[in-house]
Enzyme design. Structure first.
Site, PDB file in Angstrom:
ATOM      1  N   SER A 157      43.594  44.192  34.729  1.00 41.31           N
ATOM      2  CA  SER A 157      42.038  44.189  34.742  1.00 41.31           C
ATOM      3  C   SER A 157      42.515  43.244  33.795  1.00 41.31           C
ATOM      4  O   SER A 157      42.370  42.212  33.293  1.00 41.31           O
ATOM      5  CB  SER A 157      41.317  45.564  33.902  1.00 41.31           C
ATOM      6  N   ASP A 287      35.336  44.144  43.999  1.00 42.71           N
ATOM      7  CA  ASP A 287      35.593  44.452  42.811  1.00 42.71           C
ATOM      8  C   ASP A 287      33.866  44.157  42.214  1.00 42.71           C
ATOM      9  O   ASP A 287      33.545  43.225  42.289  1.00 42.71           O
ATOM     10  CB  ASP A 287      36.558  43.929  42.464  1.00 42.71           C
ATOM     11  N   HIS A 316      37.315  47.964  41.728  1.00 44.29           N
ATOM     12  CA  HIS A 316      38.459  47.607  40.251  1.00 44.29           C
ATOM     13  C   HIS A 316      39.043  48.930  40.213  1.00 44.29           C
ATOM     14  O   HIS A 316      38.960  49.941  39.690  1.00 44.29           O
ATOM     15  CB  HIS A 316      37.098  47.590  39.065  1.00 44.29           C
TER      16      HIS A 316
END
Length: 358
Positions: A157, A287, A316
């Site tokens: 991320s 996502d 995600h």
């Protein structure tokens, strides 16, 4: 898979999972459910017993480096792991990757950002998605401790943005220190990521959950009396979204003109041409933190060093598989271990070949 030339051929030969189709867990394939459930299910993993090292940084700050080396040979390759926005070495997705690497006899070291991992702040400076100075020091330190040992890095991320900016901006240094890299669920374009996260209703709930993580961070480190800058706590407490927090705190703390200036600096979707270290990227089309149209498909196809794997589902940092995901090693962990095993065992030929093209 989006890739070009020799790197694509290497992946096809040494990463067999890429020849499979990713099938998400059927009863939770919806993106937000994948995201939330993956976090919940991984929370059952026990805390990892790392060996902690405190690294003193050049400006007087310090970060914790958490090593997992149990059962690994002394000359085993090393993967540096960069967590997400407010994550640390005990975050469920980090534990998942560390344990998978350990089973393959690969050493990992988790880079906990300033003020995280139970550490107090020693300077007013914290961290952000565009700033890679601390990562540069961590990479140099790891290499100095283990000369001659191959070192790679993985960012999850926001950690993918930090790593991507390091690779793009420190091209020569990265070539000398890292043999390869990987990023997972990276929000390539920060503007589109924020736009997506601000869509009602479920995405906005995720957004506010992330923002609450910022407040937890602020509460943990404010007792150090180092949390200071050109902002007010009153303004921070009014923030309800990540963009509002970045506008009130991050952009001001790091001297940006405004939040848009910060997001432009943090984004890496237009920087792939500057990266010359092999990097495998895993993104899900659904996502909620990064819509498909923001994934730099054309840029990746032009690069000799960047490969992007895009799954239809996965959310995600989700990528759950099997009817009972807790009994099945996860897709992202299998891809992670297969990729680095291929790099560390057969990657020397690839590196030699692509270095001729630089």
């Amino acid at each position: 898979m989006l890739a070009n030339g020799k790197f694509k051929n290497f992946l096809a030969l040494h990463v067999p999972i890429l020849q499979e189709k990713y099938w998400p867990t059927l009863w939770c394939f919806e993106s937000r459910l994948q995201t939330a459930l993956a976090s919940l299910l991984r929370s059952i993993y026990p805390n990892v017993k790392y060996s902690r090292e405190i690294l003193e940084l050049n400006d007087g700050g310090q970060v914790a480096l958490d090593w997992l080396e149990d059962g690994c040979p002394a000359n085993a390759p090393i993967v540096i792991i960069l967590p997400g926005l407010t994550g640390d070495s005990q975050s469920q997705y980090v534990r998942c990757l560390s344990l998978s690497a350990n089973r393959m006899k690969l050493r990992t070291v988790v880079f906990n950002y300033r003020g995280l991992g139970g550490m107090s702040l020693k300077t007013p400076r914290t961290y952000n998605a565009a700033n890679f100075e601390d990562l540069s020091e961590v990479v140099r330190h790891v290499k100095s401790l283990h000369p001659g040992i191959p070192v790679a890095a993985t960012g999850i991320s926001m950690g993918g943005l930090v790593l991507g900016n390091y690779l793009a901006s420190q091209k020569m240094a990265a070539q000398k220190t890292l043999v390869a890299a990987m990023v997972i669920s990276t929000p390539w374009n920060a503007f589109k990521a924020m736009d997506s996260l601000e869509k009602p209703v479920l995405n906005l709930l995720l957004n506010r959950y992330l923002t609450s993580g910022f407040f937890s961070f602020i509460n943990r480190v404010k007792s150090s009396n180092m949390l200071q800058g050109p902002w007010t706590m009153e303004d921070l407490l009014k923030c309800k979204t990540v963009r509002e927090f970045d506008s009130s705190y991050t952009a001001k703390q790091f001297g940006y003109k405004d939040v848009n200036d910060y997001y432009a600096d943090a984004s890496i979707h237009e920087k792939l041409h500057k990266i010359e270290v092999p990097i495998l990227c895993l993104s899900a089309r659904d996502d909620p933190f990064q819509p498909y149209e923001a994934i730099p498909v054309e840029e990746a196809c032009k690069s000799k060093y960047v490969a992007i794997v895009i799954t239809q589902y996965g959310g995600h940092i989700g990528f759950l598989e099997g009817i009972l995901p807790v009994l099945h090693e996860e897709y992202m962990c299998r891809l992670f271990t297969q990729y680095f095993e291929g790099i560390f065992t057969s990657g020397s030929e690839l590196l030699a070949e692509i270095s001729k093209d630089r």
